[in-house]
Write a protein that holds these residues in place. Sequence first.
Motif, mmCIF file in Angstrom:
data_model
loop_
_atom_site.group_PDB
_atom_site.id
_atom_site.type_symbol
_atom_site.label_atom_id
_atom_site.label_comp_id
_atom_site.label_asym_id
_atom_site.label_seq_id
_atom_site.Cartn_x
_atom_site.Cartn_y
_atom_site.Cartn_z
ATOM 1 N N TRP A 320 0.807 -1.207 0.000
ATOM 2 C CA TRP A 320 0.000 0.000 0.000
ATOM 3 C C TRP A 320 0.847 1.267 0.000
ATOM 4 O O TRP A 320 0.385 2.305 -0.462
ATOM 5 N N GLY A 321 2.067 1.204 0.504
ATOM 6 C CA GLY A 321 2.906 2.385 0.534
ATOM 7 C C GLY A 321 2.964 3.010 1.907
ATOM 8 O O GLY A 321 2.688 2.373 2.929
ATOM 9 N N GLY A 322 3.318 4.286 1.934
ATOM 10 C CA GLY A 322 3.488 4.988 3.193
ATOM 11 C C GLY A 322 2.180 5.583 3.690
ATOM 12 O O GLY A 322 1.365 6.084 2.923
ATOM 13 N N VAL A 323 1.988 5.541 5.014
ATOM 14 C CA VAL A 323 0.802 6.088 5.669
ATOM 15 C C VAL A 323 1.270 6.976 6.819
ATOM 16 O O VAL A 323 2.153 6.585 7.597
ATOM 17 N N VAL A 324 0.668 8.161 6.939
ATOM 18 C CA VAL A 324 0.976 9.092 8.018
ATOM 19 C C VAL A 324 -0.332 9.438 8.720
ATOM 20 O O VAL A 324 -1.318 9.823 8.069
ATOM 21 N N VAL A 325 -0.342 9.283 10.030
ATOM 22 C CA VAL A 325 -1.516 9.648 10.830
ATOM 23 C C VAL A 325 -1.336 11.084 11.312
ATOM 24 O O VAL A 325 -0.363 11.400 12.016
ATOM 25 N N TRP A 326 -2.240 11.950 10.916
ATOM 26 C CA TRP A 326 -2.160 13.373 11.280
ATOM 27 C C TRP A 326 -3.344 13.723 12.164
ATOM 28 O O TRP A 326 -4.513 13.561 11.758
ATOM 29 N N ASN A 327 -3.033 14.212 13.373
ATOM 30 C CA ASN A 327 -4.077 14.589 14.326
ATOM 31 C C ASN A 327 -4.326 16.094 14.240
ATOM 32 O O ASN A 327 -3.366 16.886 14.243
ATOM 33 N N PRO A 328 -5.584 16.507 14.137
ATOM 34 C CA PRO A 328 -5.876 17.949 14.154
ATOM 35 C C PRO A 328 -5.408 18.589 15.455
ATOM 36 O O PRO A 328 -5.222 17.923 16.491
ATOM 37 N N GLN A 329 -5.195 19.891 15.408
ATOM 38 C CA GLN A 329 -4.722 20.584 16.597
ATOM 39 C C GLN A 329 -5.714 20.481 17.741
ATOM 40 O O GLN A 329 -5.344 20.325 18.897
ATOM 41 N N SER A 330 -6.984 20.562 17.428
ATOM 42 C CA SER A 330 -8.025 20.416 18.437
ATOM 43 C C SER A 330 -8.860 19.190 18.095
ATOM 44 O O SER A 330 -9.455 19.111 17.017
#
Length: 532
Positions: A320-330
């Motif tokens: 599948w490749g690379g995955v990045v989990v990004w959390n919103p600031q709030s």
Amino acid sequence: MAEISDSPTTSKPVEENTQTQTLELDTKTTRNTKPGVKRLINSVTVLFSFILGFPLLWKSIEIYRAPLPFDRIDSFSSQIESKPFSFPCHFQAIFIGFDFKASNADVGAAIARRMSDLSRGGDCGGGNAYSVVVVNGEGEVRSVVGKYRHAWIVGRVGAEEAVGRVAEVFVRVFVNGGDEESSVRSEFMPVGADGRIVLSFSLLNADPRDWIYDWDFREMDETLLRPVIEALQPIANITVESQVLYHTPKSSFSYWDDEHGSHIFRTEDLPFFVNSNEWHLDTSVAAGGRYIPSAKECPLQLELPNGEISKTNGFISPMWGGVVVWNPQSCIKDLESKDPVRHMISPQDLQKLFEVLMGQLRQLLGLKSDNLYVGQSGTSILLGSERGFTEWELDVLSRKHICFNLHSCATTLGSLSRLVQSLPRMIIMEEIGKQVKYSLEAAKFAQSNASIGIYDASAVSSRQSRSLAEDAFFHPSIMSISYYSFEHCFAIYSPFFLPVTMHVLLAALREWKRYKQENRKYLASKAKEKVS
């Protein structure tokens, strides 16, 4: 006195019987007329019509086979498999502040021996000159590898240690790209057989009912990705695509951790993180996904095997490749708003995301994602480049790319050669012959350019050779199911033509035998007439 006289004996019946027997004997051994040839001509005509029709039948079932250079293919395959592909070595070491008792030639020979021990018979360095400057000074020894083709070693270092450090930088960094084991002949990911790389970037909103995030990918493409694409242009033809997906929850489970104050997912759950049913990702490309969790699992962080939290919060999923989990600031959902709030990811966050995705792409290409190399003689700092890849790293990628493409080309052409020779009735179109010919020529150009250090041209030629070999092997005409052996063809046509042909042949032979016999009778009759 009466005379008694015998009645005269008549020999007429006897003469007639004798004449009849003689006539019957003559008809069996002689004849007065010349035998006719009409029956013979008719029989021979029918036989020759069958004989002349056989080439037409053979032509109707003929299979066109363009000539392939089997000898050249075998020679190329054996050369690639038997002889390790080597590159020219151009290394130079500059020592400042050293008082060597040995000559420069002896120092160079010592470095060469150490390089030979470290390389273990692997491929050599590049056609461009690689330089290492060693300055014998005060303080702790520091080693820095630049973004071009040079490195510095500064500090209090002895002569023998300096030789070992120089050899290690040459072999382990400049040649192997920071990899302890040279993987030049390993599979080159993720370049396709046609020499193309598709970079697909997806923004995944797990639950758009909580929030919706979008990005300005055009700006990211023009400012951040374009230098990378230009740097990798000799290796592959790169295209970029992006998409924003909604309702894309992950498949793995996470749990709340009070110590870290966030939801945690572990490395054991990574194989199940990608939801193949909801994430519409292309598995044939180098994908890069940015996952935005829902409010009920925000913030979501990755726990490493040592118990620490990942700084990048990203990972590489096989296929599948690379995955990045990004959390919103709030992570607090706006309960007053009925409609989901739309947000635009800031350029600063896009810059951070790009750095993580570039590290994942470097790992997919076989390079290090960090800027440190820890070797036997110490730690070296690897300076980065604004293009994502330094000059010596591009040389490493080119060597890997060239070797892998040439080995793949040789394997494909060898398989095609064995396949064609094993199926005598396989259709070989003229286009396949041209593709094989051009593939061998491109491979030859790649070898000659690599031997003199012209990596860009060699990489392009090796890519063309592999692509042409793959096109020839997977040509649509080769995939036909109409290939059958000559025995199969004979078994199909023999029930129709063999019985009739045998009868015609036997009739012609029988008629020829009869004609010869009658002709001998006629010649015998002529001979008796001459004698009488």
